[in-house]
Scaffold this motif. Structure first.
Motif, PDB file in Angstrom:
ATOM      1  N   LEU A  19       0.670  -1.584   0.096  1.00 24.33           N
ATOM      2  CA  LEU A  19       0.132   0.465   0.155  1.00 24.33           C
ATOM      3  C   LEU A  19       0.323   1.504  -0.650  1.00 24.33           C
ATOM      4  CD1 LEU A  19      -2.708  -0.810   2.843  1.00 24.33           C
ATOM      5  CD2 LEU A  19      -2.773  -1.097   0.189  1.00 24.33           C
ATOM      6  N   ASN A  20       0.549   2.557  -0.659  1.00 34.20           N
ATOM      7  CA  ASN A  20       0.929   3.482  -0.613  1.00 34.20           C
ATOM      8  C   ASN A  20       0.226   4.457  -0.222  1.00 34.20           C
ATOM      9  OD1 ASN A  20       3.406   2.855  -1.890  1.00 34.20           O
ATOM     10  ND2 ASN A  20       1.784   1.965  -3.790  1.00 34.20           N
ATOM     11  N   LEU A  21       1.029   6.074   0.170  1.00 29.44           N
ATOM     12  CA  LEU A  21       0.368   7.202   0.789  1.00 29.44           C
ATOM     13  C   LEU A  21      -0.899   7.587  -0.086  1.00 29.44           C
ATOM     14  CD1 LEU A  21       3.603   8.904   2.041  1.00 29.44           C
ATOM     15  CD2 LEU A  21       1.817   7.434   3.418  1.00 29.44           C
ATOM     16  N   GLY A  22      -2.054   8.061   0.275  1.00 36.59           N
ATOM     17  CA  GLY A  22      -2.739   8.315   0.002  1.00 36.59           C
ATOM     18  C   GLY A  22      -3.993   7.237  -0.931  1.00 36.59           C
ATOM     19  N   ASP A  23      -3.236   5.269  -0.845  1.00 34.85           N
ATOM     20  CA  ASP A  23      -4.627   4.820  -1.116  1.00 34.85           C
ATOM     21  C   ASP A  23      -5.910   4.456  -0.406  1.00 34.85           C
ATOM     22  OD1 ASP A  23      -2.891   3.565  -3.106  1.00 34.85           O
ATOM     23  OD2 ASP A  23      -1.928   2.387  -1.816  1.00 34.85           O
ATOM     24  N   ILE A  24      -6.268   4.261  -0.834  1.00 34.83           N
ATOM     25  CA  ILE A  24      -7.955   3.593   0.457  1.00 34.83           C
ATOM     26  C   ILE A  24      -7.174   2.647   1.253  1.00 34.83           C
ATOM     27  CG2 ILE A  24     -10.303   3.485   1.202  1.00 34.83           C
ATOM     28  CD1 ILE A  24      -9.799   5.770  -0.759  1.00 34.83           C
ATOM     29  N   SER A 117      -3.893  -8.094   3.279  1.00 30.85           N
ATOM     30  CA  SER A 117      -4.450  -6.642   2.088  1.00 30.85           C
ATOM     31  C   SER A 117      -3.270  -5.475   2.730  1.00 30.85           C
ATOM     32  CB  SER A 117      -5.301  -6.802   3.144  1.00 30.85           C
ATOM     33  OG  SER A 117      -6.418  -7.615   2.795  1.00 30.85           O
ATOM     34  N   TYR A 118      -2.504  -5.419   3.981  1.00 32.83           N
ATOM     35  CA  TYR A 118      -1.870  -4.622   4.193  1.00 32.83           C
ATOM     36  C   TYR A 118       0.108  -4.227   4.451  1.00 32.83           C
ATOM     37  CZ  TYR A 118      -5.367  -1.762   6.228  1.00 32.83           C
ATOM     38  OH  TYR A 118      -6.369  -1.245   6.154  1.00 32.83           O
ATOM     39  N   GLY A 119       0.548  -5.932   3.175  1.00 31.67           N
ATOM     40  CA  GLY A 119       1.619  -6.090   2.635  1.00 31.67           C
ATOM     41  C   GLY A 119       2.896  -6.107   3.956  1.00 31.67           C
ATOM     42  N   VAL A 120       1.627  -6.694   5.002  1.00 27.44           N
ATOM     43  CA  VAL A 120       3.021  -7.217   6.468  1.00 27.44           C
ATOM     44  C   VAL A 120       3.594  -8.407   7.091  1.00 27.44           C
ATOM     45  CG1 VAL A 120       2.471  -4.470   6.699  1.00 27.44           C
ATOM     46  CG2 VAL A 120       1.167  -6.274   7.924  1.00 27.44           C
ATOM     47  N   SER A 141     -12.019   9.610   6.304  1.00 32.57           N
ATOM     48  CA  SER A 141     -11.721   9.494   4.886  1.00 32.57           C
ATOM     49  C   SER A 141     -11.249   8.008   4.138  1.00 32.57           C
ATOM     50  CB  SER A 141     -11.522  10.641   3.987  1.00 32.57           C
ATOM     51  OG  SER A 141     -11.905  11.747   4.644  1.00 32.57           O
ATOM     52  N   GLY A 142     -10.620   7.587   5.216  1.00 33.36           N
ATOM     53  CA  GLY A 142     -10.405   6.495   4.638  1.00 33.36           C
ATOM     54  C   GLY A 142      -8.900   6.354   4.269  1.00 33.36           C
ATOM     55  N   LYS A 143      -7.965   7.651   3.528  1.00 33.54           N
ATOM     56  CA  LYS A 143      -6.644   6.856   2.574  1.00 33.54           C
ATOM     57  C   LYS A 143      -5.768   6.945   3.627  1.00 33.54           C
ATOM     58  CE  LYS A 143      -8.186  10.243  -1.217  1.00 33.54           C
ATOM     59  NZ  LYS A 143      -8.101  11.463  -1.256  1.00 33.54           N
ATOM     60  N   ILE A 144      -4.664   6.845   3.814  1.00 29.06           N
ATOM     61  CA  ILE A 144      -4.030   6.408   4.456  1.00 29.06           C
ATOM     62  C   ILE A 144      -2.704   7.541   3.808  1.00 29.06           C
ATOM     63  CG2 ILE A 144      -0.819   5.245   4.085  1.00 29.06           C
ATOM     64  CD1 ILE A 144      -2.800   2.667   3.187  1.00 29.06           C
ATOM     65  N   THR A 172      -9.106  18.244  13.415  1.00 22.03           N
ATOM     66  CA  THR A 172     -10.946  18.639  13.298  1.00 22.03           C
ATOM     67  C   THR A 172     -10.695  19.795  12.295  1.00 22.03           C
ATOM     68  OG1 THR A 172     -11.096  20.229  14.912  1.00 22.03           O
ATOM     69  CG2 THR A 172     -11.651  17.845  15.052  1.00 22.03           C
ATOM     70  N   SER A 173      -9.447  20.719  11.681  1.00 21.44           N
ATOM     71  CA  SER A 173      -9.485  21.199  10.821  1.00 21.44           C
ATOM     72  C   SER A 173      -9.645  21.201   9.345  1.00 21.44           C
ATOM     73  CB  SER A 173      -8.630  23.013  11.005  1.00 21.44           C
ATOM     74  OG  SER A 173      -7.387  21.808  10.876  1.00 21.44           O
ATOM     75  N   CYS A 174      -9.210  19.380   9.201  1.00 25.26           N
ATOM     76  CA  CYS A 174      -9.161  19.234   7.867  1.00 25.26           C
ATOM     77  C   CYS A 174     -10.417  18.195   7.778  1.00 25.26           C
ATOM     78  CB  CYS A 174      -7.911  18.452   7.051  1.00 25.26           C
ATOM     79  SG  CYS A 174      -7.772  18.051   5.906  1.00 25.26           S
ATOM     80  N   CYS A 175     -11.050  17.909   6.776  1.00 24.32           N
ATOM     81  CA  CYS A 175     -11.936  17.013   6.342  1.00 24.32           C
ATOM     82  C   CYS A 175     -11.587  15.383   5.875  1.00 24.32           C
ATOM     83  CB  CYS A 175     -13.217  17.891   5.639  1.00 24.32           C
ATOM     84  SG  CYS A 175     -12.158  17.633   4.072  1.00 24.32           S
ATOM     85  N   GLY A 176     -10.311  15.455   6.054  1.00 22.94           N
ATOM     86  CA  GLY A 176      -9.308  14.222   5.261  1.00 22.94           C
ATOM     87  C   GLY A 176      -9.404  14.239   4.149  1.00 22.94           C
ATOM     88  N   SER A 177     -10.666  14.999   2.984  1.00 19.47           N
ATOM     89  CA  SER A 177     -10.272  14.888   1.892  1.00 19.47           C
ATOM     90  C   SER A 177      -9.043  15.685   1.611  1.00 19.47           C
ATOM     91  CB  SER A 177     -11.489  15.419   0.780  1.00 19.47           C
ATOM     92  OG  SER A 177     -11.886  16.454   1.162  1.00 19.47           O
ATOM     93  N   CYS A 178      -8.826  16.680   1.426  1.00 19.85           N
ATOM     94  CA  CYS A 178      -7.605  16.966   1.288  1.00 19.85           C
ATOM     95  C   CYS A 178      -5.556  16.091   1.899  1.00 19.85           C
ATOM     96  CB  CYS A 178      -7.035  18.263   2.198  1.00 19.85           C
ATOM     97  SG  CYS A 178      -7.156  18.457   3.490  1.00 19.85           S
ATOM     98  N   HIS A 179      -6.119  15.176   2.028  1.00 21.85           N
ATOM     99  CA  HIS A 179      -4.562  14.076   1.909  1.00 21.85           C
ATOM    100  C   HIS A 179      -4.478  12.980   1.332  1.00 21.85           C
ATOM    101  CE1 HIS A 179      -3.082  16.557   5.844  1.00 21.85           C
ATOM    102  NE2 HIS A 179      -4.604  16.771   5.635  1.00 21.85           N
TER     103      HIS A 179
END
Length: 179
Positions: A19-24, A117-120, A141-144, A172-179
């Motif tokens: 898995l990589n950053l940004g993956d669900i 599923s997480y490659g470990v 939002s479920g993103k790594i 709480t200042s970020c909705c999580g969709s910006c990552h």
């Protein structure tokens, strides 16, 4: 295929999906200390700090769980989950003995769904079949948003980096969709 070291010399291959950053974060089921199912990954509306350890019966894993138990008490809008192949009975005993109350434990012993599923999943070496030491932070939002596969299984993760990323993911200042 990713690799890590065991005691500095033995190279251990990791099986499963890398898995990589940004993956669900994949949603998988494991077994909680009370033998109920526990869901790991996906969108939960709060951050998840997922700790993968070989076994809570080792000094390094126990120290990591104690450290994150303390840190979890200071995090809002987050859950900390420790995943290993330890049996739920052993995990429950560990939590009771160590006074672990701020994190959840999840056993992947049945299907190894998390490890794959997480490659470990350790594919070779003396700990083959156990999970490698890793940390995944999943935003609401479920993103790594953070991933650390600890390069030496017998070392602890980079606590400062993990806690900084956890603080950002739980903000709480970020909705999580910006990552």
């Amino acid at each position: 295929m990713a690799t890590v070291k065991f005691k500095g010399e033995l190279e251990v291959s990791l099986n499963g999906t890398e898995l990589n950053l940004g993956d669900i974060a994949p949603v998988v089921s494991a077994v909680a200390a009370d033998l109920s199912d526990i869901q790991i990954g996906g969108q939960k509306g709060k951050a998840q700090i997922i700790l993968s350890v070989p076994s809570l019966d080792t000094g390094v894993c126990a120290a990591e769980a104690r450290k994150f138990n303390e840190a979890a008490s200071k995090l809002d809008n987050a859950e900390v989950i420790v995943v290993s192949m330890d049996l739920p009975f052993a995990m429950k005993r560990f939590c009771t003995t160590e006074g672990i109350e701020n994190l959840k434990v999840a056993s992947d012993f049945r299907a190894k769904a998390f490890a794959k599923s997480y490659g470990v999943l350790q594919a070779n070496g003396p700990l083959a079949g156990l999970t490698a030491r890793a940390v995944f932070i999943v935003n609401p939002s479920g993103k790594i948003t953070y991933k650390e596969i600890v390069p030496e299984i017998t070392n602890e993760p980079n606590y400062d980096a993990v806690l900084a990323a956890a603080s950002e993911a739980t903000s709480t200042s970020c909705c999580g969709s910006c990552h």
